[in-house]
Design an enzyme around this catalytic site. Structure first.
Site, mmCIF file in Angstrom:
data_model
loop_
_atom_site.group_PDB
_atom_site.id
_atom_site.type_symbol
_atom_site.label_atom_id
_atom_site.label_comp_id
_atom_site.label_asym_id
_atom_site.label_seq_id
_atom_site.Cartn_x
_atom_site.Cartn_y
_atom_site.Cartn_z
ATOM 1 N N ARG A 108 -4.958 9.945 -60.893
ATOM 2 C CA ARG A 108 -3.697 9.258 -60.601
ATOM 3 C C ARG A 108 -2.773 10.208 -59.882
ATOM 4 O O ARG A 108 -2.527 11.320 -60.344
ATOM 5 C CB ARG A 108 -2.988 8.885 -61.913
ATOM 6 C CG ARG A 108 -3.465 7.664 -62.545
ATOM 7 C CD ARG A 108 -2.487 7.059 -63.514
ATOM 8 N NE ARG A 108 -1.605 7.925 -64.277
ATOM 9 C CZ ARG A 108 -0.672 7.478 -65.095
ATOM 10 N NH1 ARG A 108 -0.492 6.179 -65.231
ATOM 11 N NH2 ARG A 108 0.084 8.280 -65.779
ATOM 12 N N THR A 112 3.165 8.638 -57.261
ATOM 13 C CA THR A 112 3.053 7.181 -57.048
ATOM 14 C C THR A 112 2.306 6.493 -58.186
ATOM 15 O O THR A 112 2.385 5.282 -58.338
ATOM 16 C CB THR A 112 2.274 6.885 -55.749
ATOM 17 O OG1 THR A 112 0.920 7.345 -55.919
ATOM 18 C CG2 THR A 112 2.901 7.584 -54.552
ATOM 19 N N ASP A 204 -1.772 12.849 -72.591
ATOM 20 C CA ASP A 204 -2.760 12.867 -71.504
ATOM 21 C C ASP A 204 -4.159 12.997 -72.100
ATOM 22 O O ASP A 204 -4.526 14.057 -72.623
ATOM 23 C CB ASP A 204 -2.460 14.039 -70.555
ATOM 24 C CG ASP A 204 -3.339 13.984 -69.315
ATOM 25 O OD1 ASP A 204 -4.579 13.954 -69.454
ATOM 26 O OD2 ASP A 204 -2.790 13.950 -68.195
ATOM 27 N N ASP A 207 -6.523 15.843 -70.685
ATOM 28 C CA ASP A 207 -6.118 17.181 -71.126
ATOM 29 C C ASP A 207 -6.472 17.408 -72.594
ATOM 30 O O ASP A 207 -6.893 18.504 -72.984
ATOM 31 C CB ASP A 207 -4.610 17.379 -70.922
ATOM 32 C CG ASP A 207 -4.276 17.647 -69.461
ATOM 33 O OD1 ASP A 207 -5.190 18.013 -68.694
ATOM 34 O OD2 ASP A 207 -3.096 17.489 -69.094
#
Ligand code: PRP
Ligand code: URA
Length: 213
Positions: A108, A112, A204, A207
């Site tokens: 991603r 944006t 995340d 991660d």
């Protein structure tokens, strides 16, 4: 009883809910996080694969020969969305060890939030397979929609999408873009924040699975 709306199943099983709560905890370390992602994928996969085709095969028991059902052929593919979807693959393979594994690399854009493809390799022939796309997080839905687009462009037809946590925004986008696929969600969260992270979410996923950051 799981909560279903035509092509969407949202799991309510206590084991899945319990494990997701541990995932959410920011004190949960990488080893435990990775193990839980795999376990949840297996629990979700048990339900998501309930329509796998069977065929009767002949088996000799210690007593007599009988016809008995087994999963038909080599007809399944697991397709993780890299990176985080990789964490769910072994959970599905524990259920169907003969499944082939494809990969779709998407990240991603941080500004944006739109997905960018960097890799796509699918097992062939893809047309005849039941395809399980895995990604722990369905946030804006951009990555999921793009992944299913690629799979369809390559000829994939029978597609199931599995996410451990989803935002309502992403679920809506995926359903609208691909009303023909089956969607399995471990927990439907409240909303996205301004950075397109799921709230309350788990942070995340990539991660936390791979110990980066
Ligand atoms: C995360 C996650 C999904 C995507 C979801 O991946 O694993 O693929 O974001 O967001 P979306 O629904 O808004 O598209 P990320 O792009 O962070 O890449 P990574 O798995 O390599 O960390
Ligand atoms: N990707 C993640 O890993 N987490 C989110 O909350 C949203 C996208």
């Amino acid at each position: 009883m799981d909560f279903s709306m035509d092509n969407v199943t949202v799991f309510t099983h206590p084991l899945i809910q319990h494990k997701i709560s541990i995932l959410r905890d920011k004190r949960t370390g990488t080893n435990e996080f990775r193990a839980l992602i795999e376990e949840i994928a297996m629990l979700m996969g048990f339900e998501a694969l309930r329509d796998l085709p069977l065929q009767d095969v002949e088996v000799e028991t210690p007593i007599e020969t009988c016809m008995t059902p087994m999963i038909a052929g080599k007809k399944m593919a697991v397709v993780p969305i890299l990176r985080a979807g990789l964490g769910m693959v072994n959970g599905i393979l524990a259920l169907v060890p003969s499944a082939k594994v494809g990969h779709i690399g998407l990240y991603r854009d941080e500004v944006t939030h739109e997905p960018h493809e960097y890799y796509c390799k699918l097992p062939s022939p893809i047309e005849q397979r039941t395809i399980v796309v895995t990604d722990p997080m369905l946030a804006t839905g951009g990555s999921a929609v793009a992944a299913v687009d690629f799979i369809k462009q390559h000829g994939g037809k029978n597609i199931k999408f599995m996410a451990i946590i989803a935002a309502p925004e992403g679920l809506k986008r995926l359903r609208e873009a691909h009303p023909d696929i089956q969607i399995y969600i471990g927990h439907l969260d409240r909303q996205l924040n301004d950075n397109a992270y799921i709230c309350p979410g788990l942070g995340d996923a990539g991660d936390r699975i791979f110990g980066t950051k």
